[in-house]
Each structure stands twice: as C-alpha cells, then as structure tokens.
Design a protein around this motif. Structure first.
Motif, mmCIF file in Angstrom:
data_model
loop_
_atom_site.group_PDB
_atom_site.id
_atom_site.type_symbol
_atom_site.label_atom_id
_atom_site.label_comp_id
_atom_site.label_asym_id
_atom_site.label_seq_id
_atom_site.Cartn_x
_atom_site.Cartn_y
_atom_site.Cartn_z
ATOM 1 N N THR A 47 0.931 -1.407 0.010
ATOM 2 C CA THR A 47 -0.126 -0.071 0.082
ATOM 3 C C THR A 47 0.515 1.229 -0.106
ATOM 4 O OG1 THR A 47 -1.759 -0.958 1.313
ATOM 5 C CG2 THR A 47 -1.588 1.280 1.294
ATOM 6 N N PRO A 48 0.752 2.250 -0.954
ATOM 7 C CA PRO A 48 2.113 3.350 -1.517
ATOM 8 C C PRO A 48 1.436 4.539 0.063
ATOM 9 C CG PRO A 48 1.140 2.753 -3.204
ATOM 10 C CD PRO A 48 0.256 2.086 -2.771
ATOM 11 N N GLY A 49 0.111 4.358 0.350
ATOM 12 C CA GLY A 49 -0.157 5.677 1.493
ATOM 13 C C GLY A 49 0.342 4.892 2.759
ATOM 14 N N CYS A 188 5.895 7.969 -10.185
ATOM 15 C CA CYS A 188 6.360 7.088 -9.106
ATOM 16 C C CYS A 188 6.293 5.186 -9.707
ATOM 17 C CB CYS A 188 5.493 6.800 -7.941
ATOM 18 S SG CYS A 188 4.999 8.692 -7.507
ATOM 19 N N THR A 189 6.821 4.523 -8.725
ATOM 20 C CA THR A 189 6.841 2.993 -8.474
ATOM 21 C C THR A 189 5.852 2.490 -7.933
ATOM 22 O OG1 THR A 189 8.662 2.626 -7.162
ATOM 23 C CG2 THR A 189 9.840 3.028 -8.980
ATOM 24 N N ILE A 190 4.503 2.853 -8.671
ATOM 25 C CA ILE A 190 3.373 2.098 -8.362
ATOM 26 C C ILE A 190 2.764 1.029 -9.261
ATOM 27 C CG2 ILE A 190 1.414 2.974 -7.398
ATOM 28 C CD1 ILE A 190 2.822 5.080 -5.971
ATOM 29 N N LYS A 191 2.184 0.253 -9.347
ATOM 30 C CA LYS A 191 1.589 -0.602 -10.375
ATOM 31 C C LYS A 191 0.275 -0.427 -9.981
ATOM 32 C CE LYS A 191 2.181 -4.253 -14.050
ATOM 33 N NZ LYS A 191 2.494 -5.491 -14.500
ATOM 34 N N ASN A 192 -0.843 0.009 -10.463
ATOM 35 C CA ASN A 192 -2.677 -0.820 -10.250
ATOM 36 C C ASN A 192 -2.514 -0.651 -8.826
ATOM 37 O OD1 ASN A 192 -2.835 -1.205 -13.136
ATOM 38 N ND2 ASN A 192 -1.775 -3.418 -12.739
ATOM 39 N N GLY A 193 -2.174 0.771 -8.076
ATOM 40 C CA GLY A 193 -2.406 1.771 -7.461
ATOM 41 C C GLY A 193 -2.111 0.531 -6.093
ATOM 42 N N GLN A 194 -0.846 -0.383 -6.285
ATOM 43 C CA GLN A 194 0.556 -0.709 -5.267
ATOM 44 C C GLN A 194 2.006 -0.541 -5.455
ATOM 45 O OE1 GLN A 194 -1.842 -4.769 -5.709
ATOM 46 N NE2 GLN A 194 -1.795 -5.327 -3.619
ATOM 47 N N ARG A 195 2.308 -0.530 -4.560
ATOM 48 C CA ARG A 195 3.537 -0.533 -4.376
ATOM 49 C C ARG A 195 4.481 -1.505 -6.012
ATOM 50 N NH1 ARG A 195 7.643 1.882 -1.079
ATOM 51 N NH2 ARG A 195 6.053 1.889 0.710
ATOM 52 N N LYS A 331 -8.135 0.330 -4.947
ATOM 53 C CA LYS A 331 -6.864 0.272 -5.127
ATOM 54 C C LYS A 331 -6.340 1.374 -5.604
ATOM 55 C CE LYS A 331 -4.987 -3.756 -3.434
ATOM 56 N NZ LYS A 331 -6.964 -3.819 -2.783
ATOM 57 N N GLU A 332 -7.365 2.995 -4.822
ATOM 58 C CA GLU A 332 -7.387 4.167 -6.095
ATOM 59 C C GLU A 332 -7.498 5.010 -4.288
ATOM 60 O OE1 GLU A 332 -10.481 4.640 -8.595
ATOM 61 O OE2 GLU A 332 -10.315 3.451 -9.861
ATOM 62 N N GLY A 333 -7.864 5.659 -5.015
ATOM 63 C CA GLY A 333 -7.479 7.332 -3.353
ATOM 64 C C GLY A 333 -6.089 7.550 -2.972
ATOM 65 N N LYS A 334 -5.580 7.856 -2.642
ATOM 66 C CA LYS A 334 -5.054 8.528 -1.246
ATOM 67 C C LYS A 334 -4.425 7.403 -0.631
ATOM 68 C CE LYS A 334 -7.557 12.683 0.320
ATOM 69 N NZ LYS A 334 -8.247 13.886 1.810
ATOM 70 N N LEU A 335 -4.777 6.595 -0.489
ATOM 71 C CA LEU A 335 -3.732 5.432 -0.250
ATOM 72 C C LEU A 335 -3.518 5.158 -0.855
ATOM 73 C CD1 LEU A 335 -5.518 3.952 2.843
ATOM 74 C CD2 LEU A 335 -3.442 5.200 2.614
ATOM 75 N N SER A 336 -3.725 5.067 -2.603
ATOM 76 C CA SER A 336 -3.060 4.662 -3.481
ATOM 77 C C SER A 336 -1.924 5.326 -4.628
ATOM 78 C CB SER A 336 -3.349 4.409 -5.058
ATOM 79 O OG SER A 336 -3.640 5.505 -5.252
#
Length: 548
Positions: A47-49, A188-195, A331-336
C-alpha cells in the motif's frame, strides 16, 4: 537446501533483487540471496499510502540513529531509516522515480571510472524501466520496474505547482527527460495502485526458478576469506550458525550502511580501526566506511487555514475512511499514491548552471521522518529542501565486533560551509513559492523557520533544529582508483578475489536526486559485467574456489 552456490548475494534490497533476477535468468548459475529482514508479502508494503508506518516499525526497518550532534536537532540524533525486508529500502521508500542529472554520472567518469558516464548508464535505466508513458530516447517501456504518473489527491499539490510558476519557476513534465530543472509532479514506482519496488519487479518473478534460493531473516555475520579470496559467508538462520560457500563470487548488496559494516566485520577495512575492535585484518582498505554522503534536508512548516491536507488527528484519520474503503475495493484514492505528489529541482542562486536544490512538497506538517505526531495532528503543509550535491562527508564505523550491534553513523553535516549556504539560499527560494498567490487561501503562521527569521544566520539557527535527511546514503564503498577507493570499475573489491559490492555505497559522489533508480541501474550494469566475463575465466575462478 544446499550449502554451495555459484553466487551468494548478501541483501535483497534494490540492487540484490536485480542481481537475483539477472544472474539466474540463463539457468547456468545457482544463486543464494540472504536477507536479514522478513518477506514483503504484507499490505503495509504493497500500500503506497502506508509509508508513514515504516517510520515506527522495527520489523521492516533497521531504524538506525546517527551520532548526535549538539548543534543539530537540539542534540537529538537524526533518524536513519533503512529497509529491512525483501526489496530493501525500495519496499519502504516514498516511491519517487528520479535519476539525477547527466553531469552527475559524467563526473564519475571524469574521476577515472570509465564506463560509468551518463551515456553508459542510460541503457540500464531504460532496461530497468516500464514507463507507462511509453519508450523514447530517455525511457523504457518493458523493464521490470513499473513507473507511473499519479493523479494528485491533495489540492495543496496543485497549489504548489501554481505557486511555483507564479514565482517564476518553470513547469517540467519529466524530471528524467532532457532537462531536470523545474517543478512538477513526481512519477512513482507504483503499478495498479500498489508499490512496485525491486522485490515485486525483479525478485518475485524470479523466485520460481530452481536455481534461485532466497532466505529471509538470515543475518550475515561475515564474509569467509581464505588467502585473500572470498569463499563464502557465515550467517545466522533459524537459530543456527551456518557457513555456505560461493564457487564464483560473494556479492555485497546491503547498502551504504550495512555493506561497509560487513566488510569491516569480515576483516576488510582500516587495520587500526579493526584492531581496536579485536578483528583480524584480512586486507587493509582504509576507505571502507569513509566518504558517507547524504542529502541533508530542511523544512519550511506552515499552518493552514484550510483542512484539506492530511492530519494525524483523530478527526483527520476518520476523514480518511472513504479513501481507505476506496483503496480496499478499487486500489484508488489517497492510499494509492505517494504522499509526496510534487516537487522540483531548482537553483539556490540564479548564476548557477544547474539545479543544486530539490523540493519535496507535502500536504501535512512533516518533521522527524513523520514521527512528530503532535505536529502532524495540526492542519498545515510543509516543503522540504535538500542540498543535492553536498560537499560534507561522514563515516560509517563499527561500534563493536558484534554483527548485531548497529554501526556508528556520522554524517558530519555542514562540515563544509558551502552546504549551509546552499541550504539557506534554498529556503529563500522556497519562500518565494510559498508566498505566491496560489497559497493565499492556505497560508497561516510559518512555524519553521518562522517569519521573524530573515537573516542567513537566523534562518540557519532555526532550520538546523529540524534538520533531517532524504534517506539517500551513498559512497561508503566508493568506486575509484585513489587510495580511499574500495571497488574498481567492475565493482570488484580491491585486494580480495571473488568479492564485489553492488549497491549505492559504490557511488563516488552523491547524485542530484533520489537514489533508488540509480541503484537499480548500477545493479543492471553489474549483472552484465558479471555475466559477460569470458567462460574460461569463470571456469578457472570456479576451479580456484573449489581448490581453496
């Protein structure tokens, strides 16, 4: 589990994950990767957030403290988080994809490190990258590391972008393109809302290969050296002390803190320092642990009239409930997202030829790596200024011959007077942005340095009590040809056969930006250097190791 491998890689961080993948791809070689931390298979990593969690974790973070300096942070030590998990710091970082400036790498080459200029490394940046914008002269679109644009989640991010342009700083849509200078949104190194760190991108796809073995919670105690040759490693695993052998090479990828520590524990370093801790010197290399460089960081903290940023108060956390649900379901929003959505690379003075300051904009009051929860419970915003190419350098030394004892980390910040000037001038440039009309609806009291601080000395006196870092330690096993160099241009340790260091510690000088992408590119190049050796040389090396 066998006890003999072609290659043993110590550390499954950003570089170690790359090596694990590339060295096992052709099926010819067996590779053992030893990681002191646990698996990354947990929502707090993916979880990026959840970034802030790691600042309080001891499970996934080495959580070091630097040597305290009475002049900084009121004598409190600077916190030094480092990833202790599969993926290393790429599993706990802010996920910003930044390469630095062309001149950084050309400087390495000018120091005598042929093959390490920007044009030499660009193919490895592109090889590692899967940029969702597609391939072009600067970017790749089919590498393991997914790089994405992020939709800004906080209005403060947009205010920063507008204010920067109002203050005369140009917008830059790609910090990793033809020119770095300007302000903009971080990829960012993020894919489909995940690190998508090095473990997800490189290690996990390779772990199904029969020639790759990965052990977590395995703490390496020393490299085993016989007749100036690394032949294996000793490590603790599941209550046992084990020694495994490497027929080709031992490769250290522990990072700029742990790699020099392990070299010294193994008897490689300054012989006087080793003797002081009762360690037999296997090879005298006085530069081990020297040349520590880091992006020293200062922040401007401003209270906000509005309540649309992030706060760690009970109300603020309750307001995150819809975003939490949105993340769990879609997997959307601020935590993504990374909490750092925008920033920039600017000049501290107009007469410079390239940026010497990096900005990280945050929609919250962020100090002490986010551990000041009382501060973060208030409504506000902060922008962090770091010195991109510091002239001060410090050291990593042993406190003890006990591998479980944290090393002595001394950044020696502001030993060179120019770093202080660059930082203060950077604060002045940032204040221009924060004073622009786009922030008029937000701006309340400036908590740090405080509006009354307007001379250079007054600004520095205030910001030095909030000094931090950007988690970019490098240089402690530097590549070079001088008396303090540790590795050559193939990253082989001088004076010890069968031993390399492949991680950020080999950087001779700190690059102008975040260090994760460069570390991965270094490992990509190192893997090719290893695999492209003549077969006869590899066979001879193998025979020598078996004989030893």
């Amino acid at each position: 589990m066998k006890s003999r491998y072609d290659y043993i890689v110590v550390g499954a961080g950003s570089a170690g994950c790359v090596l694990a993948n590339r060295l096992t791809a052709n099926g010819k070689y067996s590779v053992l990767v030893l990681e002191a931390g646990p698996s990354d298979k947990t929502p707090v990593v993916s979880t990026p957030g959840a970034f802030a969690y790691f600042m309080f974790s001891r499970k996934y973070n080495w959580a070091y403290n630097a040597t305290s300096n009475p002049a900084l942070r009121n004598g409190q030590p600077v916190f030094v988080p480092r990833g202790k998990v599969l993926g290393g710091s790429s599993s706990v970082n802010g996920m910003l994809y930044v390469r630095g400036q062309k001149e950084d790498y050309d400087h390495w080459s000018a120091l005598g490190n042929s093959g390490w200029g920007f044009d030499d490394l660009l193919p490895y940046f592109k090889k590692s990258e899967c940029n969702e914008r597609g391939a072009d002269a600067f970017h790749g679109d089919s590498g393991p590391l997914h790089v994405s644009d992020r939709q800004a989640q906080y209005p403060l991010t947009e205010a920063f972008i507008q204010a920067s342009q109002q203050a005369g700083f140009k917008f830059n849509p790609d910090f990793n393109g033809a020119a770095q200078e300007g302000v903009g949104y971080y990829q960012c190194t993020i894919k489909n809302g995940q690190r998508c760190g090095a473990a997800r991108g490189y290690l996990h796809p390779a772990m199904e290969r029969k020639n790759l073995t990965v052990l977590t919670e395995a703490t390496v105690k020393k490299v085993v050296i016989e007749d100036k040759k690394a032949i294996g490693v000793s490590f603790a695993y599941k209550g046992q002390d084990l020694t495994f052998h490497a027929d080709q090479e031992v490769i250290l990828s522990g990072g700029a803190i742990n790699s020099p520590q392990l070299l010294m524990l193994s008897g490689i370093g300054n012989q006087d320092h080793l003797a002081a801790h009762g360690i037999d010197c296997q090879h005298h290399l006085p530069g081990v642990g020297e040349n520590l460089q880091e992006h020293v960081d200062a922040c401007v903290l401003v209270k906000s009239k509005k309540k649309d940023g992030f706060t760690a108060s009970l109300g603020g956390l309750l307001r995150m409930t819809p975003d939490t649900l949105k993340y769990v379901l879609k997997k959307e929003g601020k935590l993504s997202n990374s909490i750092t959505e925008a920033g920039g690379f600017i000049k501290s003075r107009e007469d410079l030829d390239r940026p010497d300051i990096q900005l990280h904009m945050l929609p919250l009051l962020f100090d002490d790596s986010g551990r000041d929860l009382k501060l973060m419970a208030q409504h506000g915003y902060s922008c962090h200024v770091c010195v991109l190419r510091p002239k001060s350098s410090g050291t990593v030394k042993l406190r003890s011959a006990d591998p479980a004892m944290a090393p002595d980390i001394d950044f020696n910040f502001f030993a060179h007077e120019e770093d202080k000037k660059v930082l203060v001038d950077g604060i002045r440039q940032l204040r221009k942005i924060l004073a622009a009309p786009a922030f008029d609806g937000y701006r309340a009291e400036e908590l740090n340095p405080g509006i009354e601080a307007d001379t250079d000395e007054a600004i520095f006196d205030k910001i030095k009590q909030h000094i931090g870092l950007v988690y970019h330690p490098v240089g402690t096993c530097k590549m070079g040809h001088d008396a303090m160099a540790i590795v050559d241009t193939e990253l082989k340790v001088y004076g010890v056969k069968g031993l390399r260091v492949v991680d950020a510690s080999v950087m001779p000088t700190l690059i102008s930006g975040n260090t994760n992408a460069p570390t991965i590119a270094i490992a990509e190049k190192a893997a090719e250097l290893i695999l492209n050796r003549p077969a006869s040389h590899q066979q001879q090396h193998q025979t020598d190791s078996i004989t030893a």
